[in-house]
Design an enzyme around this catalytic site. Structure first.
Site, mmCIF file in Angstrom:
data_model
loop_
_atom_site.group_PDB
_atom_site.id
_atom_site.type_symbol
_atom_site.label_atom_id
_atom_site.label_comp_id
_atom_site.label_asym_id
_atom_site.label_seq_id
_atom_site.Cartn_x
_atom_site.Cartn_y
_atom_site.Cartn_z
ATOM 1 N N ASP A 22 0.861 -1.169 0.000
ATOM 2 C CA ASP A 22 0.000 0.000 0.000
ATOM 3 C C ASP A 22 0.909 1.234 0.000
ATOM 4 O OD1 ASP A 22 -2.347 1.592 0.381
ATOM 5 O OD2 ASP A 22 -1.955 1.626 2.530
ATOM 6 N N ASP A 24 -0.242 5.009 1.167
ATOM 7 C CA ASP A 24 -0.483 5.909 2.298
ATOM 8 C C ASP A 24 -0.344 5.177 3.627
ATOM 9 O OD1 ASP A 24 -1.052 7.934 0.492
ATOM 10 O OD2 ASP A 24 -3.189 7.526 0.487
#
Length: 224
Positions: A22, A24
């Site tokens: 991922d 963020d």
């Protein structure tokens, strides 16, 4: 001699052929949509929605539309400013380099935005990425998302797609993420690691890293 203790409870003898993370709060310290919302004066509202969505309390796609709508009217020059303000998680560059040294590949899947993710990936020498795109008309954000939203299902699809492209068995992949929308990807990969994750994620993923550094994964993943 002091014995080695893996920070995630695993030690691989064969390095993974593909790592997908991922973006963020995993690859970078910030939540890009919150940084954008600073310029719209809606950071507190957006941050509250983001927190609930990442803990699995809200539908991700609906919450994204709601948060993006608050950005309407912000000039697109904001992308360059946000790109300069974000910070890769400590050790991210070292982990990416270790993957490449071992002959593997590195990809990122983001519920954030291509306008920031693409140049970030170029800077960090990342092989693959997928992210959402924001609509801009006459140099101003409209508050709408273009095309398909990067949902949890899209993250799983990209993990499988990139593994297939490089002839990497899914069992030799690693996925890393912190939010509820990462869980299906973490469960699909050969090894899923919950990174400084939300409680709802930790309940479902056995391998966890609570140290906010990514280079501590180099040795456990057999990349040293």
């Amino acid at each position: 001699m002091t014995s080695y203790t893996s920070p995630v409870g695993l030690t691989l003898s064969t390095p993974p052929g593909l790592i997908v993370t991922d973006v963020d709060s995993t690859l970078i310290a910030e939540e890009v949509i919150e940084e954008l919302a600073d310029y719209a004066g809606t950071r507190d509202e957006v941050a509250a929605i983001t927190s609930r969505a990442m803990n699995g309390e809200l539908d991700f796609a609906q919450s994204l539309h709601h948060r993006v709508a608050t950005l309407a009217g912000v000039p697109n020059s904001v992308f360059a400013q946000v790109l300069e303000s974000i910070h890769p998680t400590p050790g991210a560059d070292a982990l990416i380099e270790a993957v490449h040294r071992s002959g593997g590949y590195f990809g990122v899947v983001s519920g954030g935005f291509e306008e920031v993710v693409a140049p970030l990936c170029a800077r960090l020498n990342i092989d693959h990425y997928v992210a959402n795109r924001l609509e801009v008309v006459d140099g101003v954000l409209t508050g709408r998302v273009l095309g398909q939203i990067v949902t949890s299902e899209v993250k799983v699809t990209k993990l499988r797609e990139w593994a297939l492209a490089h002839d990497v068995p899914i069992e030799q992949t690693v996925a890393i993420g912190d939010g509820a929308n990462d869980v299906p990807m973490l469960q699909t990969a050969g090894i899923g690691i919950a990174f400084c994750a939300k409680p709802a994620v930790k309940e479902q993923i056995p391998y966890q890293l609570d140290t906010r550094r990514l280079d501590v994964l180099i040795e456990p993943l057999g990349l040293s």
